[in-house]
Scaffold this motif. Structure first.
Motif, PDB file in Angstrom:
ATOM      1  N   SER A  32      64.527  31.790  45.278  1.00 48.97           N
ATOM      2  CA  SER A  32      65.984  31.916  45.110  1.00 48.97           C
ATOM      3  C   SER A  32      66.512  30.738  44.279  1.00 48.97           C
ATOM      4  O   SER A  32      65.742  29.928  43.772  1.00 48.97           O
ATOM      5  CB  SER A  32      66.650  31.936  46.489  1.00 48.97           C
ATOM      6  OG  SER A  32      66.417  30.701  47.141  1.00 48.97           O
ATOM      7  N   VAL A  79      77.135  36.203  45.752  1.00 51.05           N
ATOM      8  CA  VAL A  79      76.455  35.361  46.748  1.00 51.05           C
ATOM      9  C   VAL A  79      75.072  34.958  46.230  1.00 51.05           C
ATOM     10  O   VAL A  79      74.320  35.795  45.710  1.00 51.05           O
ATOM     11  CB  VAL A  79      76.290  36.138  48.084  1.00 51.05           C
ATOM     12  CG1 VAL A  79      75.468  35.335  49.091  1.00 51.05           C
ATOM     13  CG2 VAL A  79      77.658  36.482  48.665  1.00 51.05           C
ATOM     14  N   ARG A  80      74.749  33.679  46.375  1.00 52.80           N
ATOM     15  CA  ARG A  80      73.424  33.177  46.030  1.00 52.80           C
ATOM     16  C   ARG A  80      72.857  32.427  47.227  1.00 52.80           C
ATOM     17  O   ARG A  80      73.603  31.889  48.051  1.00 52.80           O
ATOM     18  CB  ARG A  80      73.488  32.224  44.815  1.00 52.80           C
ATOM     19  CG  ARG A  80      73.979  32.892  43.512  1.00 52.80           C
ATOM     20  CD  ARG A  80      72.954  33.871  42.992  1.00 52.80           C
ATOM     21  NE  ARG A  80      73.305  34.544  41.740  1.00 52.80           N
ATOM     22  CZ  ARG A  80      73.916  35.730  41.652  1.00 52.80           C
ATOM     23  NH1 ARG A  80      74.300  36.364  42.761  1.00 52.80           N
ATOM     24  NH2 ARG A  80      74.132  36.279  40.475  1.00 52.80           N
ATOM     25  N   ASP A  81      71.519  32.372  47.308  1.00 51.78           N
ATOM     26  CA  ASP A  81      70.804  31.718  48.410  1.00 51.78           C
ATOM     27  C   ASP A  81      70.200  30.431  47.844  1.00 51.78           C
ATOM     28  O   ASP A  81      69.245  30.482  47.074  1.00 51.78           O
ATOM     29  CB  ASP A  81      69.719  32.704  48.893  1.00 51.78           C
ATOM     30  CG  ASP A  81      68.740  32.117  49.893  1.00 51.78           C
ATOM     31  OD1 ASP A  81      68.891  30.944  50.285  1.00 51.78           O
ATOM     32  OD2 ASP A  81      67.806  32.842  50.284  1.00 51.78           O
ATOM     33  N   GLU A 105      73.030  31.207  52.332  1.00 50.25           N
ATOM     34  CA  GLU A 105      73.856  32.013  51.419  1.00 50.25           C
ATOM     35  C   GLU A 105      75.263  31.443  51.285  1.00 50.25           C
ATOM     36  O   GLU A 105      75.884  31.097  52.288  1.00 50.25           O
ATOM     37  CB  GLU A 105      73.967  33.435  51.967  1.00 50.25           C
ATOM     38  CG  GLU A 105      72.666  34.198  51.920  1.00 50.25           C
ATOM     39  CD  GLU A 105      72.848  35.604  52.490  1.00 50.25           C
ATOM     40  OE1 GLU A 105      73.792  36.298  52.070  1.00 50.25           O
ATOM     41  OE2 GLU A 105      72.053  35.978  53.363  1.00 50.25           O
ATOM     42  N   TRP A 106      75.726  31.414  50.063  1.00 58.51           N
ATOM     43  CA  TRP A 106      77.097  30.972  49.792  1.00 58.51           C
ATOM     44  C   TRP A 106      77.734  31.898  48.763  1.00 58.51           C
ATOM     45  O   TRP A 106      77.089  32.252  47.774  1.00 58.51           O
ATOM     46  CB  TRP A 106      77.097  29.561  49.183  1.00 58.51           C
ATOM     47  CG  TRP A 106      76.748  28.485  50.159  1.00 58.51           C
ATOM     48  CD1 TRP A 106      75.497  28.121  50.544  1.00 58.51           C
ATOM     49  CD2 TRP A 106      77.666  27.646  50.869  1.00 58.51           C
ATOM     50  NE1 TRP A 106      75.570  27.090  51.461  1.00 58.51           N
ATOM     51  CE2 TRP A 106      76.901  26.779  51.667  1.00 58.51           C
ATOM     52  CE3 TRP A 106      79.058  27.535  50.901  1.00 58.51           C
ATOM     53  CZ2 TRP A 106      77.474  25.811  52.494  1.00 58.51           C
ATOM     54  CZ3 TRP A 106      79.621  26.571  51.713  1.00 58.51           C
ATOM     55  CH2 TRP A 106      78.845  25.735  52.511  1.00 58.51           C
ATOM     56  N   THR A 107      79.014  32.260  48.988  1.00 52.79           N
ATOM     57  CA  THR A 107      79.726  32.885  47.858  1.00 52.79           C
ATOM     58  C   THR A 107      79.960  31.760  46.857  1.00 52.79           C
ATOM     59  O   THR A 107      80.077  30.581  47.234  1.00 52.79           O
ATOM     60  CB  THR A 107      81.100  33.462  48.273  1.00 52.79           C
ATOM     61  OG1 THR A 107      81.902  32.393  48.768  1.00 52.79           O
ATOM     62  CG2 THR A 107      80.982  34.565  49.308  1.00 52.79           C
ATOM     63  N   ARG A 111      74.656  40.036  45.108  1.00 46.15           N
ATOM     64  CA  ARG A 111      74.140  39.169  46.191  1.00 46.15           C
ATOM     65  C   ARG A 111      72.615  39.066  46.144  1.00 46.15           C
ATOM     66  O   ARG A 111      71.935  40.087  45.974  1.00 46.15           O
ATOM     67  CB  ARG A 111      74.586  39.740  47.543  1.00 46.15           C
ATOM     68  CG  ARG A 111      74.029  38.990  48.732  1.00 46.15           C
ATOM     69  CD  ARG A 111      74.626  39.447  50.079  1.00 46.15           C
ATOM     70  NE  ARG A 111      73.811  38.913  51.150  1.00 46.15           N
ATOM     71  CZ  ARG A 111      72.947  39.612  51.863  1.00 46.15           C
ATOM     72  NH1 ARG A 111      72.792  40.917  51.663  1.00 46.15           N
ATOM     73  NH2 ARG A 111      72.217  39.037  52.799  1.00 46.15           N
ATOM     74  N   TYR A 112      72.125  37.835  46.293  1.00 43.89           N
ATOM     75  CA  TYR A 112      70.681  37.604  46.478  1.00 43.89           C
ATOM     76  C   TYR A 112      70.500  36.951  47.846  1.00 43.89           C
ATOM     77  O   TYR A 112      71.269  36.057  48.224  1.00 43.89           O
ATOM     78  CB  TYR A 112      70.113  36.602  45.458  1.00 43.89           C
ATOM     79  CG  TYR A 112      70.286  36.932  43.990  1.00 43.89           C
ATOM     80  CD1 TYR A 112      70.203  38.236  43.519  1.00 43.89           C
ATOM     81  CD2 TYR A 112      70.485  35.913  43.061  1.00 43.89           C
ATOM     82  CE1 TYR A 112      70.328  38.510  42.165  1.00 43.89           C
ATOM     83  CE2 TYR A 112      70.605  36.179  41.710  1.00 43.89           C
ATOM     84  CZ  TYR A 112      70.533  37.477  41.264  1.00 43.89           C
ATOM     85  OH  TYR A 112      70.653  37.737  39.931  1.00 43.89           O
ATOM     86  N   ALA A 113      69.467  37.371  48.569  1.00 45.82           N
ATOM     87  CA  ALA A 113      69.114  36.706  49.834  1.00 45.82           C
ATOM     88  C   ALA A 113      67.638  36.970  50.099  1.00 45.82           C
ATOM     89  O   ALA A 113      67.185  38.118  50.036  1.00 45.82           O
ATOM     90  CB  ALA A 113      69.969  37.235  50.983  1.00 45.82           C
TER      91      ALA A 113
END
Ligand code: NAD
Ligand code: DAU
Length: 352
Positions: A184, A219-221, A252-254, A293-295
């Protein structure tokens, strides 16, 4: 003495990995092969540049003949392949560089390893460093696992997906010993300030607008870069051949929440009035094809190789901000010349 070829070692993650390997493994000879594009910088490696087990080679992985010769002249035991064009926005404005380096360059390395290792394959390993972006975009819930189907959306992620498939195909077809990891978003020192975190630190410092794509809801991790290199070290030494490992921060955070944390921390560090950096936030036209979104689900790596991220995000982001504030010369050097031209084009009203 083993010889390990690390490609892209003058870049962000590569320089952290070279530092780790040169210091931790004095019995390995580390060859750093890097073209020194705009993102490659030997100033990232001044502390180890004279180490007896380190050698730098300035070449392009697209030059297949050279790569063959490199394998003929050296007994290379392992490859850790990081060299890539890595910025999504640049892949939208100039996809061809990504096809050349990320796909053709990877095949050149695979061919050279296949040829160079044909008489003695035992103990060899081709480790390909990839990204979670190959899996596409998630909705509000769920995680990418190692079996999630590939669904890339940008020329960058499509070129990385293509290189992953090619690496696996050399394992399945020719028996090349390979391993792949998909990580990530990384953050930390020495990251080129085209990527969100160093770019926004740089802009806040200079009182420049903070260009948030769309509504900032993506969202990214985020994973601290040294936790990524620790995972690479583990996978290189203990990973199962032919396997894929996902690496992520479970963090995760926006974008907008993350940006607010950076703004608040910068206000404190720069002794500015609370809220002043947030006033620089400017919502701009969204990135084309922007993944929502990535998680990452990294339980395979955690369970099989006993890896886990060592830093809490609050600690990591503080450390990172301190690094950019303490390394003003580094930041000034990489944000002059071509950078200014790139910035103007990338953030003009009519981009894309
Ligand atoms: P970076 O852009 O900071 O560094 C890339 C390095 O590759 C530079 O030193 C550059 O000079 C070199 N390079 C580029 N083209 C080359 C070529 N044709 N021949 C030789 N060298 C060349 O990238 P990074 O962020 O450190 O990423 C490293 C790798 O990790 C990439 O493969 C990327 O896809 C992957 N990755 C990055 C992240 C991230 O958050 N940064 C996350 C997951 C995976
Ligand atoms: O997920 C792993 C990937 O993370 C790596 O494979 C890539 O090499 C790396 O660049 C990174 O890709 P992203 O596109 O997620 O990173 P970037 O820092 O460019 O952007 C992070 C988020 O911030 C993304 O949602 C876009 C947004 N953004 C970015 C920039 C540069 C903005 O809103 N404004 C900006 O100016």
């Amino acid at each position: 003495m083993k010889t390990i070829l690390i490609t892209g070692g003058a870049g962000f993650i590569g320089s952290h990995l070279i530092r780790l390997f040169v210091n931790k493994y004095p019995n390995y000879k580390i060859i750093n092969l890097d073209k020194l594009t705009y993102a490659g910088n030997l100033a990232n490696l001044t502390d180890i540049e004279n180490a007896p087990n380190y050698e730098f080679v300035k070449r392009d992985i697209v030059d297949g003949d050279f790569i063959q010769r490199l394998f003929e002249k050296n007994t290379i035991d392992g490859v850790i392949h990081l060299a890539a064009e890595s910025h999504v926005d640049r892949s939208i404005s100039n996809p061809m560089e990504f096809i050349q380096t990320n796909i053709v360059g990877t095949v050149n390395l695979l061919n050279a390893a296949k040829h160079g290792w044909k008489d003695k394959i035992e103990g060899k390993l081709f480790y390909h460093i990839s990204t979670d972006e190959v899996y596409g975009s998630l909705g509000d819930t769920g995680f990418f696992t190692e079996t999630t189907a590939y669904d890339p959306h940008s020329p960058y992620s499509a070129s990385k997906a293509s290189s992953d498939h090619l690496v696996r195909s050399y394992h399945d077809t020719f028996g090349l010993p390979i391993v792949i990891s998909n990580c990530s978003n990384n953050y930390g020192g020495y990251q080129f300030p085209e990527k969100l975190i160093p770019l926004f630190i740089h802009n806040i410092k200079n009182n420049k607008p903070l260009p948030v794509y769309g509504k900032g809801e993506n969202v990214r991790d985020w994973l601290y870069v040294e936790d990524h290199t620790a995972a690479i070290d583990l996978i290189f030494h203990k990973g199962k051949k032919g396997e894929t490992y996902n690496i992520g921060g479970n963090n995760e955070w926006t974008n907008i929440d993350l940006i607010r944390v950076i703004c608040k921390t910068m206000d404190k560090k720069l002794d500015r009035k609370e809220g002043s950096s947030e006033q620089l936030i400017t919502f701009v036209k969204d990135r084309a094809g922007h993944d929502m979104r990535y998680a990452i689900d990294s339980s395979k790596l955690q369970n099989e190789l006993n890896w886990k991220p060592s830093l809490q995000f609050e600690e990591g982001i503080e450390k990172t901000i301190n690094w950019y504030l303490e390394n003003e010369d580094w930041l000034n050097n990489v944000t002059s010349g071509d950078y200014l031209k790139y910035y103007k084009e990338q953030y003009s009203e009519n981009r894309y």
